[in-house]
Design a protein around this motif. Structure first.
Motif, PDB file in Angstrom:
ATOM      1  N   GLY A  19      32.557 -95.317  38.818  1.00 32.69           N
ATOM      2  CA  GLY A  19      33.159 -96.550  38.334  1.00 32.69           C
ATOM      3  C   GLY A  19      32.163 -97.437  37.611  1.00 32.69           C
ATOM      4  N   MET A  20      30.947 -97.538  38.153  1.00 28.37           N
ATOM      5  CA  MET A  20      29.908 -98.350  37.511  1.00 28.37           C
ATOM      6  C   MET A  20      29.510 -97.772  36.161  1.00 28.37           C
ATOM      7  SD  MET A  20      27.497 -99.247  40.808  1.00 28.37           S
ATOM      8  CE  MET A  20      26.284-100.098  39.767  1.00 28.37           C
ATOM      9  N   ILE A  21      29.375 -96.453  36.107  1.00 22.47           N
ATOM     10  CA  ILE A  21      29.000 -95.795  34.846  1.00 22.47           C
ATOM     11  C   ILE A  21      30.066 -96.032  33.783  1.00 22.47           C
ATOM     12  CG2 ILE A  21      28.660 -93.558  33.723  1.00 22.47           C
ATOM     13  CD1 ILE A  21      27.441 -92.602  36.419  1.00 22.47           C
ATOM     14  N   LEU A  22      31.319 -95.834  34.151  1.00 19.91           N
ATOM     15  CA  LEU A  22      32.400 -95.913  33.170  1.00 19.91           C
ATOM     16  C   LEU A  22      32.714 -97.344  32.770  1.00 19.91           C
ATOM     17  CD1 LEU A  22      34.784 -93.181  34.622  1.00 19.91           C
ATOM     18  CD2 LEU A  22      33.000 -92.949  32.894  1.00 19.91           C
ATOM     19  N   SER A  23      32.594 -98.273  33.705  1.00 18.29           N
ATOM     20  CA  SER A  23      32.892 -99.673  33.405  1.00 18.29           C
ATOM     21  C   SER A  23      31.893-100.278  32.430  1.00 18.29           C
ATOM     22  CB  SER A  23      32.919-100.491  34.701  1.00 18.29           C
ATOM     23  OG  SER A  23      33.959-100.061  35.555  1.00 18.29           O
ATOM     24  N   ALA A  24      30.745 -99.654  32.292  1.00 16.66           N
ATOM     25  CA  ALA A  24      29.732-100.143  31.350  1.00 16.66           C
ATOM     26  C   ALA A  24      30.060 -99.766  29.907  1.00 16.66           C
ATOM     27  CB  ALA A  24      28.361 -99.592  31.728  1.00 16.66           C
ATOM     28  N   GLU A  25      31.080 -98.903  29.730  1.00 15.23           N
ATOM     29  CA  GLU A  25      31.459 -98.464  28.386  1.00 15.23           C
ATOM     30  C   GLU A  25      32.584 -99.337  27.849  1.00 15.23           C
ATOM     31  OE1 GLU A  25      29.760 -96.043  26.856  1.00 15.23           O
ATOM     32  OE2 GLU A  25      28.509 -95.896  28.681  1.00 15.23           O
ATOM     33  N   ASP A  26      32.442 -99.788  26.613  1.00 14.31           N
ATOM     34  CA  ASP A  26      33.425-100.697  26.026  1.00 14.31           C
ATOM     35  C   ASP A  26      34.798-100.060  25.828  1.00 14.31           C
ATOM     36  OD1 ASP A  26      31.517-102.668  25.917  1.00 14.31           O
ATOM     37  OD2 ASP A  26      30.935-102.221  23.845  1.00 14.31           O
ATOM     38  N   ASP A  27      34.834 -98.730  25.677  1.00 12.80           N
ATOM     39  CA  ASP A  27      36.099 -98.073  25.349  1.00 12.80           C
ATOM     40  C   ASP A  27      36.731 -97.361  26.542  1.00 12.80           C
ATOM     41  OD1 ASP A  27      34.058 -96.199  25.466  1.00 12.80           O
ATOM     42  OD2 ASP A  27      34.943 -94.907  23.929  1.00 12.80           O
ATOM     43  N   ILE A  28      36.229 -97.614  27.762  1.00 14.45           N
ATOM     44  CA  ILE A  28      36.754 -96.948  28.951  1.00 14.45           C
ATOM     45  C   ILE A  28      37.120 -97.989  30.008  1.00 14.45           C
ATOM     46  CG2 ILE A  28      36.236 -95.348  30.839  1.00 14.45           C
ATOM     47  CD1 ILE A  28      34.384 -93.845  28.953  1.00 14.45           C
ATOM     48  N   GLU A  29      38.294 -97.818  30.624  1.00 16.68           N
ATOM     49  CA  GLU A  29      38.744 -98.697  31.691  1.00 16.68           C
ATOM     50  C   GLU A  29      39.151 -97.863  32.902  1.00 16.68           C
ATOM     51  OE1 GLU A  29      42.413-101.812  32.729  1.00 16.68           O
ATOM     52  OE2 GLU A  29      42.332-100.764  30.794  1.00 16.68           O
ATOM     53  N   VAL A  30      38.582 -98.145  34.064  1.00 17.36           N
ATOM     54  CA  VAL A  30      38.975 -97.460  35.300  1.00 17.36           C
ATOM     55  C   VAL A  30      40.208 -98.170  35.850  1.00 17.36           C
ATOM     56  CG1 VAL A  30      38.311 -96.824  37.645  1.00 17.36           C
ATOM     57  CG2 VAL A  30      36.612 -96.746  35.799  1.00 17.36           C
ATOM     58  N   VAL A  31      41.334 -97.450  35.934  1.00 18.31           N
ATOM     59  CA  VAL A  31      42.597 -98.075  36.338  1.00 18.31           C
ATOM     60  C   VAL A  31      42.960 -97.794  37.795  1.00 18.31           C
ATOM     61  CG1 VAL A  31      43.513 -98.047  34.007  1.00 18.31           C
ATOM     62  CG2 VAL A  31      43.944 -96.089  35.524  1.00 18.31           C
ATOM     63  N   GLY A  32      42.180 -96.909  38.467  1.00 14.95           N
ATOM     64  CA  GLY A  32      42.480 -96.622  39.856  1.00 14.95           C
ATOM     65  C   GLY A  32      41.503 -95.647  40.465  1.00 14.95           C
ATOM     66  N   GLU A  33      41.437 -95.647  41.801  1.00 14.97           N
ATOM     67  CA  GLU A  33      40.580 -94.721  42.543  1.00 14.97           C
ATOM     68  C   GLU A  33      41.396 -94.098  43.660  1.00 14.97           C
ATOM     69  OE1 GLU A  33      37.043 -96.599  43.932  1.00 14.97           O
ATOM     70  OE2 GLU A  33      36.424 -97.311  41.940  1.00 14.97           O
ATOM     71  N   ALA A  34      41.371 -92.771  43.744  1.00 14.23           N
ATOM     72  CA  ALA A  34      42.118 -92.045  44.766  1.00 14.23           C
ATOM     73  C   ALA A  34      41.147 -91.348  45.715  1.00 14.23           C
ATOM     74  CB  ALA A  34      43.038 -91.016  44.114  1.00 14.23           C
ATOM     75  N   VAL A  35      41.515 -91.313  46.985  1.00 16.35           N
ATOM     76  CA  VAL A  35      40.636 -90.724  47.997  1.00 16.35           C
ATOM     77  C   VAL A  35      41.005 -89.280  48.312  1.00 16.35           C
ATOM     78  CG1 VAL A  35      40.201 -92.974  49.036  1.00 16.35           C
ATOM     79  CG2 VAL A  35      42.050 -91.551  49.932  1.00 16.35           C
ATOM     80  N   ASP A  36      42.144 -88.805  47.798  1.00 15.59           N
ATOM     81  CA  ASP A  36      42.533 -87.412  48.004  1.00 15.59           C
ATOM     82  C   ASP A  36      43.542 -87.015  46.929  1.00 15.59           C
ATOM     83  OD1 ASP A  36      45.145 -88.308  48.812  1.00 15.59           O
ATOM     84  OD2 ASP A  36      44.365 -88.617  50.841  1.00 15.59           O
ATOM     85  N   GLY A  37      43.940 -85.750  46.951  1.00 12.78           N
ATOM     86  CA  GLY A  37      44.842 -85.260  45.924  1.00 12.78           C
ATOM     87  C   GLY A  37      46.212 -85.889  45.949  1.00 12.78           C
TER      88      GLY A  37
END
Length: 227
Positions: A19-37
């Protein structure tokens, strides 16, 4: 365009790190995090992400089964799935790509490759960790091609269904791991023309993405032969 990403991993530290890596990119937004399938499927339905980063070993429903459900035929506008795992076992790689993954990364690939894989998936391309690419594709050589050759058409490795000479060149370069831009430079054509050829090839081979095209090229023997 902002690329909407869902992260599915049972380890909180991995989710936080990605999440930290991706949030640092201007063109990427993390919309959710899942703990299992199971949660990955629920959040994918709710948020409609462009790309899902999917771990393999997760409780309740593993990542490979979740991948299969997210990419099953008949779905409207399914997300692209990039498998990210600690394990680069050949069987995992083969299953992931066979079931529609648009990328396969081992978790020590580094931030730059992670971001590159997401952008590639969002644009319809695919990226596999360099540590497994050559081994994977060469391992497919000699296996059964993606489709059966017509009766009397000769050896399987000679069967290239309706591919034009230029399409054959593009497929061979895709199988070596080149990007669309690199293929365009190699053949002195535009990136748009490369995409058009790949779209035609996908239809002719009934392939879901460029990874399946590359896999077909190795299975059919096309990638191993010099032009």
């Amino acid at each position: 365009m902002t690329i909407r990403v869902l992260i599915a991993d049972d380890q909180a530290m991995v989710r936080t790190g990605f999440g930290m890596i991706l949030s640092a990119e201007d063109d990427i937004e993390v919309v959710g995090e899942a703990v299992d399938g199971v949660q990955a499927l629920e959040l994918a339905e709710r948020h409609r992400p462009d790309v899902v980063l999917m771990d393999i070993r997760m409780p309740r429903l593993d990542g490979l089964e979740a991948l299969r459900r997210l990419t099953r035929p008949g779905l409207v506008d399914p997300p692209k799935v990039v498998v990210v795992t600690t394990f680069d076992d050949d069987e995992y790689v083969h299953r992931a790509l066979r079931d529609g993954a648009c990328g396969f990364l081992v978790k020590d690939s580094g931030p730059a490759l992670l971001v590159e894989a997401i952008r590639a998936a969002a644009s319809g391309e695919a990226l596999v960790s360099p540590s497994v690419t050559v081994r994977l594709l060469r391992g497919l050589a000699g296996g059964p091609p993606g489709g059966a050759a017509p009766a009397g058409s000769g050896p399987r490795e000679e069967w290239h269904p309706e591919l034009s000479a230029r399409e054959t060149e593009v497929v061979r370069l895709v199988a070596t791991g080149l990007t669309n831009a690199e293929i365009a430079a190699e053949l002195s054509i535009s990136v748009g023309t490369v995409k058009t050829h790949l779209g035609n090839v996908q239809s002719k081979l009934s392939a879901r993405n460029r990874v399946e095209i590359a896999a077909w090229a190795w299975r059919s023997g096309l990638a191993a032969r010099r032009p």
